[in-house]
Enzyme design. Structure first.
Site, PDB file in Angstrom:
ATOM      1  N   GLY A 138      11.570  -6.020  25.299  1.00 36.96           N
ATOM      2  CA  GLY A 138      12.999  -6.189  25.038  1.00 36.96           C
ATOM      3  C   GLY A 138      13.213  -7.206  23.943  1.00 36.96           C
ATOM      4  O   GLY A 138      12.662  -8.312  23.992  1.00 36.96           O
ATOM      5  N   HIS A 186      13.316 -17.585  17.253  1.00 30.46           N
ATOM      6  CA  HIS A 186      14.614 -16.931  17.068  1.00 30.46           C
ATOM      7  C   HIS A 186      15.653 -17.997  16.721  1.00 30.46           C
ATOM      8  O   HIS A 186      15.707 -19.044  17.381  1.00 30.46           O
ATOM      9  CB  HIS A 186      15.009 -16.195  18.358  1.00 30.46           C
TER      10      HIS A 186
HETATM   11  C1  GRF Z   1      13.884 -17.871  10.681  1.00 31.08           C
HETATM   12  O1  GRF Z   1      15.240 -18.241  10.755  1.00 31.08           O
HETATM   13  C2  GRF Z   1      13.416 -17.410  12.018  1.00 31.08           C
HETATM   14  O2  GRF Z   1      14.051 -18.042  13.094  1.00 31.08           O
HETATM   15  C3  GRF Z   1      13.763 -15.947  12.023  1.00 31.08           C
HETATM   16  O3  GRF Z   1      13.539 -15.531  10.703  1.00 31.08           O
HETATM   17  C4  GRF Z   1      13.675 -16.634   9.819  1.00 31.08           C
HETATM   18  C5  GRF Z   1      12.410 -16.704   9.029  1.00 31.08           C
HETATM   19  O4  GRF Z   1      12.462 -17.661   8.003  1.00 31.08           O
HETATM   20  N1  GRF Z   1      12.987 -15.237  13.006  1.00 31.08           N
HETATM   21  P1  GRF Z   1      11.127 -18.086   7.254  1.00 31.08           P
HETATM   22  O5  GRF Z   1      10.528 -16.835   6.655  1.00 31.08           O
HETATM   23  O6  GRF Z   1      10.215 -18.695   8.265  1.00 31.08           O
HETATM   24  O7  GRF Z   1      11.555 -19.049   6.219  1.00 31.08           O
END
Ligand code: GRF
Length: 213
Positions: free
Chosen positions: A146, A112
């Protein structure tokens, strides 16, 4: 020969985190074998990227399913076909049913782009700037029903700099993601990130980007 966990990576888009994991898995000492990359969006650029790296990549178009349950059942079937032991979400933009999440409890992780529990959900970089925080970053955590609430495995911190825009700050966070995710997946694969009373006990090196004491 070291023991390798069979990992499926789920994506929806460009797959830059996936690419960082693929690169890490190229090291014979890395405790993970990527057995499949699956995208719920057939057009995801990450699919081609995975194939170019010689991996099995497939689309499972959520639009072809009449319900979330039906999609999750199909996804489950694909994971089983590949003998998946760990599921890694890497920009997978699809909510899963609680039943699916429970089935993979302790065996599914996500990254995240914020320091949870601050800024769960979307638009994290805009919201971090609007809140005036001085540090921002990313979190790898186990997935629970969640959203963005599961036990934290590791975090990486980046500074907020004068004049930062959401894009500039986001790019800095993304670089941190590419270091954090491979490191934390290795911990999970080695069994070094157990859930104890709902939390993963802190281990040395879990906080990337911090100044050592
Ligand atoms: C990343 O910022 C990740 O933290 C979020 O979605 C984005 C995915 O980017 N969950 P990528 O497809 O890995 O370049």
């Amino acid at each position: 020969m070291i023991e390798k966990k069979r990992v499926a990576i789920l994506i929806s888009g460009r797959g830059s985190n996936m690419a960082a994991l693929i690169e890490a898995a190229g090291d014979p000492a890395y405790p993970v074998e990527i057995v499949a990359v699956i995208s719920n969006r057939p057009q995801a650029p990450g699919l081609e990227r995975a194939r170019a790296a010689g991996l099995h990549a497939e689309a499972l178009d959520h639009k072809a399913f009449s319900s979330r349950e039906a999609f999750d059942a199909a996804l489950e079937a694909r994971l089983v076909v590949h003998g998946t032991e760990l599921v890694v979400l890497a920009g997978f933009l699809r909510l899963m049913t609680s039943a699916f999440v429970e089935r993979w409890a302790g065996r599914m992780i996500n990254i995240h782009p914020a320091l949870l529990p601050a800024f769960p959900g979307l638009h994290t970089h805009e919201r971090a700037l609007a809140a005036g925080v001085r540090v921002h970053g990313c979190t790898v955590h186990y997935v629970t029903p969640g959203m963005d609430e599961g036990p934290i495995i590791g975090q990486a911190v980046v500074p907020v700099l004068p004049g930062d825009t959401p894009d500039g700050l986001g790019a800095r966070v993304l670089q941190a993601e590419h270091r954090l995710y491979p490191a934390m997946l290795a911990r999970v694969a080695r069994g070094e990130a157990p859930i104890v009373d709902g939390l993963v006990p802190v281990a040395a090196g879990d906080a990337l980007g911090m100044v050592a004491p």
